[in-house]
Design an enzyme around this catalytic site. Structure first.
Site, short mmCIF file in Angstrom:
data_model
loop_
_atom_site.label_atom_id
_atom_site.label_comp_id
_atom_site.label_asym_id
_atom_site.label_seq_id
_atom_site.Cartn_x
_atom_site.Cartn_y
_atom_site.Cartn_z
CB ALA A 124 -0.93 0.00 1.22
CD GLU A 125 2.56 3.66 3.78
OE1 GLU A 125 2.86 4.64 3.07
OE2 GLU A 125 1.86 3.76 4.80
CB SER A 126 6.67 1.96 -1.51
OG SER A 126 6.97 0.62 -1.12
#
Length: 247
Positions: A124-126
């Site tokens: 989800a982040e990167s």
């Protein structure tokens, strides 16, 4: 070994409505009088639509629904290119899925976290990009802000091993703070513990709610796939029952 799995399925059902809409940096609100307003996000508050002018909650404008013709998301701008002077050849080496898996496994054992939860946060982040930079300045695989990175002892957020170690340590701190409530820990990871504490739960930010739903959805998918794999492996190792025969 105890892991934080218990509440994930229920939380995914609770937040599934947010998962279908990706987080956006801003929204354009077209009014019926012909004017446009650019805001950070909006929310239904009583009989009004509240337009937030920034990521916080103290600057907003209330409008009647009849005043609004449409609301459309403004896509995030592309991340700025990396400064060639800051590129470290060691950090630019390709990160294989096996390398990332091993990093997550080590962090999982160190902090008693489920490796699939860590992998879901990275997704989800990167999306697995160790050079990712958000519009707010968060960096690396688990998108650490410079202040957070310093607090967890990360010198270079673009080094995957340091980023995963620091991000896992920070997520573990949040899980301890919120008594293993995965949704609250993820909300604090995204919006900050102050926002979670202020609202006594997941803040009413579209970006944060969508983020929590997205991570939990991915986490549940990985857990189900893992369980199916173990079940198939167990069945493959069991010999078929062969009744004895008499002569």
């Amino acid at each position: 070994m105890h892991t934080r799995l218990q509440s994930a399925a229920a939380l995914a059902a609770l937040l599934v409505g947010c998962a279908s809409r990706p987080a956006q940096s801003a929204e354009r609100v077209s009014l019926t009088n012909g004017y446009d307003i650019v805001c950070s996000h909006h929310a239904q508050v009583g009989s009004h639509i509240r337009l937030y002018m920034g990521p916080g909650v103290n600057s907003y404008i209330d409008r009647a629904p009849s005043d609004i013709a449409k609301i459309e998301a403004i896509p995030d701008p592309p991340p700025p290119p990396a400064d060639p002077a800051s590129v470290n050849p060691q950090t630019e080496a390709p990160l294989s899925s096996l390398d990332l898996h091993e990093m997550l496994a080590r962090a999982s054992q160190q902090h008693n976290l489920d490796a699939d939860l860590l992998a879901s946060v990275v997704k989800a982040e990167s999306d697995g990009n160790p050079r990712a930079v958000s519009r707010a300045g968060a960096r690396g695989l688990m998108q650490l802000m410079p202040k957070t990175a310093a607090e967890v002892g990360v010198d270079d957020s673009f080094r995957p091993d340091q980023n995963v170690r620091g991000g896992s340590a920070y997520l573990n701190e949040l899980l301890v703070k919120y008594h293993d409530n995965i949704a609250l820990a993820l909300a604090a990871y995204n919006a900050g513990p102050a926002a979670v504490d202020k609202y006594h739960g997941i803040p009413p930010y579209h970006e944060t709610r969508a983020y929590v739903a997205r991570v939990i959805h991915e986490f549940n998918r990985r857990v189900l796939a893992r369980q199916a794999h173990f079940s198939q492996a167990r069945q493959a190792t069991q010999s078929p029952f062969r009744p004895s025969t008499t002569r």
